[in-house]
Design an enzyme around this catalytic site. Sequence first.
Site, mmCIF file in Angstrom:
data_model
loop_
_atom_site.group_PDB
_atom_site.id
_atom_site.type_symbol
_atom_site.label_atom_id
_atom_site.label_comp_id
_atom_site.label_asym_id
_atom_site.label_seq_id
_atom_site.Cartn_x
_atom_site.Cartn_y
_atom_site.Cartn_z
ATOM 1 N N ASN A 38 0.896 -1.446 0.467
ATOM 2 C CA ASN A 38 0.393 -0.014 0.508
ATOM 3 C C ASN A 38 1.047 1.067 -0.099
ATOM 4 O O ASN A 38 1.149 1.688 0.845
ATOM 5 C CB ASN A 38 -1.165 -0.194 1.114
ATOM 6 C CG ASN A 38 -1.894 1.538 1.045
ATOM 7 O OD1 ASN A 38 -1.842 2.129 0.961
ATOM 8 N ND2 ASN A 38 -2.387 1.124 2.055
ATOM 9 N N ARG A 77 -11.434 15.469 7.961
ATOM 10 C CA ARG A 77 -12.679 15.556 6.763
ATOM 11 C C ARG A 77 -13.946 16.088 7.009
ATOM 12 O O ARG A 77 -14.560 15.957 7.663
ATOM 13 C CB ARG A 77 -12.826 14.567 5.861
ATOM 14 C CG ARG A 77 -11.471 14.725 4.681
ATOM 15 C CD ARG A 77 -11.665 13.218 3.634
ATOM 16 N NE ARG A 77 -10.643 12.988 3.254
ATOM 17 C CZ ARG A 77 -10.587 11.323 3.617
ATOM 18 N NH1 ARG A 77 -11.693 10.378 4.016
ATOM 19 N NH2 ARG A 77 -9.209 10.948 2.996
ATOM 20 N N HIS A 127 -13.278 2.464 -0.229
ATOM 21 C CA HIS A 127 -13.094 1.824 1.037
ATOM 22 C C HIS A 127 -13.520 0.191 -0.222
ATOM 23 O O HIS A 127 -14.067 -0.355 1.047
ATOM 24 C CB HIS A 127 -13.436 2.202 2.092
ATOM 25 C CG HIS A 127 -12.943 3.715 3.033
ATOM 26 N ND1 HIS A 127 -14.140 4.763 3.237
ATOM 27 C CD2 HIS A 127 -11.229 3.708 3.268
ATOM 28 C CE1 HIS A 127 -12.606 5.084 4.137
ATOM 29 N NE2 HIS A 127 -11.882 4.425 3.789
ATOM 30 N N GLU A 186 -8.416 -5.411 5.142
ATOM 31 C CA GLU A 186 -7.901 -5.086 3.621
ATOM 32 C C GLU A 186 -6.799 -5.682 3.426
ATOM 33 O O GLU A 186 -6.617 -5.985 2.170
ATOM 34 C CB GLU A 186 -7.610 -2.969 3.287
ATOM 35 C CG GLU A 186 -9.231 -2.659 3.361
ATOM 36 C CD GLU A 186 -9.024 -0.812 4.206
ATOM 37 O OE1 GLU A 186 -8.992 -0.692 5.399
ATOM 38 O OE2 GLU A 186 -9.449 -0.150 3.125
ATOM 39 N N ARG A 246 -2.767 -1.846 -3.431
ATOM 40 C CA ARG A 246 -3.357 -1.795 -3.578
ATOM 41 C C ARG A 246 -3.925 -0.763 -4.018
ATOM 42 O O ARG A 246 -2.212 0.963 -3.968
ATOM 43 C CB ARG A 246 -3.608 -1.040 -1.672
ATOM 44 C CG ARG A 246 -4.825 0.049 -1.635
ATOM 45 C CD ARG A 246 -5.064 0.264 -0.594
ATOM 46 N NE ARG A 246 -6.125 1.454 -0.577
ATOM 47 C CZ ARG A 246 -5.897 2.657 0.882
ATOM 48 N NH1 ARG A 246 -4.977 2.467 1.666
ATOM 49 N NH2 ARG A 246 -6.743 3.105 0.544
#
Length: 395
Positions: free
Chosen positions: A7, A240, A179, A383, A90
């Site tokens: 990743n 965010r 996601h 993940e 990823r």
Amino acid sequence: MNVLVINCGSSSLKYQLIDSDSEQVLAKGLCERIKIDGRLKHSPAGKATVEMDSPMPDHTAAVELVLKMLTDSEHGVIRSLDEIGAVGHRIVHGGEKFASSTIITDEVIEAITECNDLAPLHNPANLIGIESCRKLMPDVPMVAVFDTAFHQTMPEKAYLYGIPYEYYEKYKIRKYGFHGTSHSFVSKRMAEILGKKPEELKTIVCHLGNGASICAVKNGKSVDTSMGLTPLDGLVMGTRSGAIDPAVIEYIAEKGKKSISEVIDVLNKESGVAGVSGVSSDFRDLDNAILAGNERAKIAMDVFCYRVAQYIGSYTAAMNGVDAIAFTAGVGENNATARAGIFEYLGYLGIKLDTEKNKLRGEEVQISTDDSKVPVWIVPTNEELAIARETVALL
Ligand code: ADP
């Protein structure tokens, strides 16, 4: 087969080496401060974690160091690079080009590059990770797993914005969602736990981490999700803002004498629960501040929970019902205050919280009472394992 999961960010690289047969993690770690100076944290299973400073002038140097550590006689877990059967990468944005994972070829790299405009911070970094691994392991097959792919099943009515259609045609402006690997993994696991096939269920997955999104999964397919063209949309997150009136952007720009990109930066990095509370983006800090009587921390938590509950209501409507709800990621798996706050809005669905079970964290557990009309579970996400599984499945 051992699968190396990569990743790659702009200045960091996370990795896990997973034995896909036993699904055990053989080693994992993180390279940070790439192109600045370079720091490595390497944790081999059953051995002590190593932390060291080591020069990483570019990503290739970081990958090189990772491969050296994996095969190191003292800190390693394999004897040679031949024991790495595949690499799973990823990739953040696959646009409309990728509705599933894919084996990496020159054409695929080109197609990912064409999606760079949609994720200018992430995709170029992901591609550098691919190039570095190709350089050092030219014969090892590699697979790209996209954050956006799972959501490509959304119907037009969910992914189109109410703006002139030509912006979709010309610039591909639409909802993509993120996601996806986590929403797919957790929704499948939720079905397994309930002893059902994914095709039989309407599930709402709440991936609540520092970045957070919700997904409506109907019959195993994503039919709507809260993030949009970018990960800025939807829930109020750590830093965010999530969804706001778009006109706010011009207003802040004028009042605060900022450019549009400076305002977007504020919405990405200085907003969310951090911005509202003035305390922190970290929910553990929020919890502590609330306990200490900090009013704004309490308001930030309320804003967060209220937004999550609104999306759960919206996706229950979108699917004409809900059979199961799953909480996952850092906050979803660990933060009892946030979960309890969200449950306060779910009574109309006949959902009841088991307050004792809700104290548990990070484990697969039902947190609704047995007589709750809809089962609600904590389902830890993974993940990296999902990427390793996808990689093996494709090869
Ligand atoms: P991301 O992957 O988006 O960076 P994570 O899924 O790691 O984010 O989630 C980070 C959030 O999870 C932080 O707000 C953190 O406070 C929360 N979290 C992690 N562990 C715990 C814990 N033990 N108790 C409460 N909150 C936790």
